[in-house]
Design a protein around this motif. Sequence first.
Motif, mmCIF file in Angstrom:
data_model
loop_
_atom_site.group_PDB
_atom_site.id
_atom_site.type_symbol
_atom_site.label_atom_id
_atom_site.label_comp_id
_atom_site.label_asym_id
_atom_site.label_seq_id
_atom_site.Cartn_x
_atom_site.Cartn_y
_atom_site.Cartn_z
ATOM 1 N N ALA A 31 -55.764 -14.721 38.816
ATOM 2 C CA ALA A 31 -55.893 -14.302 37.412
ATOM 3 C C ALA A 31 -56.601 -12.958 37.280
ATOM 4 O O ALA A 31 -57.533 -12.659 38.031
ATOM 5 N N GLY A 32 -56.160 -12.175 36.316
ATOM 6 C CA GLY A 32 -56.893 -10.966 35.959
ATOM 7 C C GLY A 32 -58.236 -11.378 35.396
ATOM 8 O O GLY A 32 -58.301 -12.169 34.458
ATOM 9 N N MET A 33 -59.323 -10.873 35.976
ATOM 10 C CA MET A 33 -60.674 -11.217 35.497
ATOM 11 C C MET A 33 -61.504 -9.961 35.412
ATOM 12 O O MET A 33 -61.721 -9.272 36.427
ATOM 13 N N SER A 34 -61.988 -9.665 34.199
ATOM 14 C CA SER A 34 -62.829 -8.496 34.005
ATOM 15 C C SER A 34 -63.986 -8.527 34.993
ATOM 16 O O SER A 34 -64.590 -9.583 35.212
ATOM 17 N N ASN A 84 -53.676 -6.252 34.672
ATOM 18 C CA ASN A 84 -53.935 -7.001 33.434
ATOM 19 C C ASN A 84 -54.580 -6.072 32.408
ATOM 20 O O ASN A 84 -55.590 -5.444 32.675
ATOM 21 N N SER A 138 -52.657 -9.383 27.685
ATOM 22 C CA SER A 138 -53.291 -10.526 27.033
ATOM 23 C C SER A 138 -53.945 -10.090 25.734
ATOM 24 O O SER A 138 -54.137 -8.901 25.495
ATOM 25 N N ALA A 165 -59.838 -23.597 30.892
ATOM 26 C CA ALA A 165 -59.950 -22.265 31.502
ATOM 27 C C ALA A 165 -61.288 -21.584 31.282
ATOM 28 O O ALA A 165 -61.926 -21.735 30.233
ATOM 29 N N GLY A 166 -61.662 -20.775 32.267
ATOM 30 C CA GLY A 166 -62.779 -19.856 32.105
ATOM 31 C C GLY A 166 -62.304 -18.649 31.302
ATOM 32 O O GLY A 166 -61.114 -18.393 31.218
ATOM 33 N N GLY A 214 -58.042 -24.542 34.824
ATOM 34 C CA GLY A 214 -58.451 -25.781 35.479
ATOM 35 C C GLY A 214 -57.851 -26.010 36.854
ATOM 36 O O GLY A 214 -58.049 -27.066 37.442
ATOM 37 N N GLN A 220 -51.733 -19.898 37.859
ATOM 38 C CA GLN A 220 -52.688 -18.774 37.841
ATOM 39 C C GLN A 220 -54.096 -19.343 37.989
ATOM 40 O O GLN A 220 -54.493 -20.220 37.230
ATOM 41 N N GLY A 235 -58.173 -18.526 38.113
ATOM 42 C CA GLY A 235 -59.221 -17.556 37.825
ATOM 43 C C GLY A 235 -60.522 -17.927 38.518
ATOM 44 O O GLY A 235 -60.924 -17.315 39.516
ATOM 45 N N THR A 236 -61.154 -18.980 38.013
ATOM 46 C CA THR A 236 -62.474 -19.369 38.533
ATOM 47 C C THR A 236 -62.452 -19.533 40.056
ATOM 48 O O THR A 236 -63.397 -19.155 40.745
#
Length: 331
Positions: free
Chosen positions: A18-21, A70, A96, A142-143, A174, A193, A195-196
């Motif tokens: 996942a795209g994560m800032s 992203n 997004s 989701a985070g 999740g 996808q 993320g965490t």
Amino acid sequence: MRTRFTEAFGVAYPIVQAGMSWASSNVALPAAVSNAGGLGVLAAGPMFVEDFRAALRALKQATHRPFAVNVPLYRPRAGEVLDIVLEEKAPILIASQGGPKQYVERFKAAGVKCIHVVASERHALKALEAGVDAIVVVGGEAGGHPPPDQVSTLVLVRAVAKAAPEAILIAGGGIADGAGIAAMLALGADAAQLGTRYLATREAGVHDAYKQAVLAAGIADTALVGKGLSPIRMIANRFSARYLESEAAGADIEVRRGIFAQSSLKLAALEGDVDNGKLEAGQSAGLIGDLPGAAALTERLVDECRSALARLSEFHIALEGGLQRNLKRVF
Ligand SMILES: Cc1cc2nc3c(=O)[nH]c(=O)nc-3n(C[C@H](O)[C@H](O)[C@H](O)COP(=O)(O)O)c2cc1C
């Protein structure tokens, strides 16, 4: 592992980092994932425009496999970032937090594949109508930014798969291991996808204290903060407690907005302030117990997913065996 996603995007495995800032606003994480056969995603969110261009160029050098960028569309300079994505010919855009109409035609005409992130069935159908190539559907576990109505991934992904069976669907929220990926494929998704899970890797660009907080968290240790604003799921800490106390006390939305604005993801990600920062992470933090390299993690996810699918096919064989026994009994 062939799915409509792997075919359409030329990726070996149905796995998207996942795209994560901050966490994936670097070259190391997306490069490692793409080189391992997943889809690595560079997160433009918090980056200065020219830093983003430099990172995008470096990522093109670091992998010859497909990767994505992203872009959260609500950011003040999102238009400039989108222009750079086109100028630098990134292969895939994952947009997004905004509508797809503003970019789809332009990007598709330039040969950039478009994936849009949604958190409701209505937005999924709207994005597909606008002509995106695939959608990421994110559920309540989701985070980061889960759906404001908190519908779970299990229910939302299934609802969208039923409403738009022809769409390429990437499920998020999740999922922390190969069993979760297999579960999403069973629901009708074409990829998952995560993320965490990728936040807890060596390459993620956040402070080590933040990563340790993810490892220490249990499945019930997240808090949903900012209802009525722009809600985020994060690991519960002093900041979330203060915010939720004000909410429980019936504080006015402006008062809550003020408390919300006093904290940030940056405080957690860069300074490692795990008490006062917004430690964005999902419920799957409670399923995560190690800090691997992102390539090794990707390979492990593939193995686990294969095992989960094999286990399901054993059920299938057992079911057929049972059926035959029953038939013998009947006839
Ligand atoms: C630390 C963090 C930062 C995030 N930043 C972004 C972002 O910049 N853009 C975005 O579209 N989603 C962002 N997200 C959401 C993720 O892309 C993804 O949808 C979510 O993490 C999936 O749920 P999971 O954490 O349960 O795997 C972020 C999530 C986390 C945990």
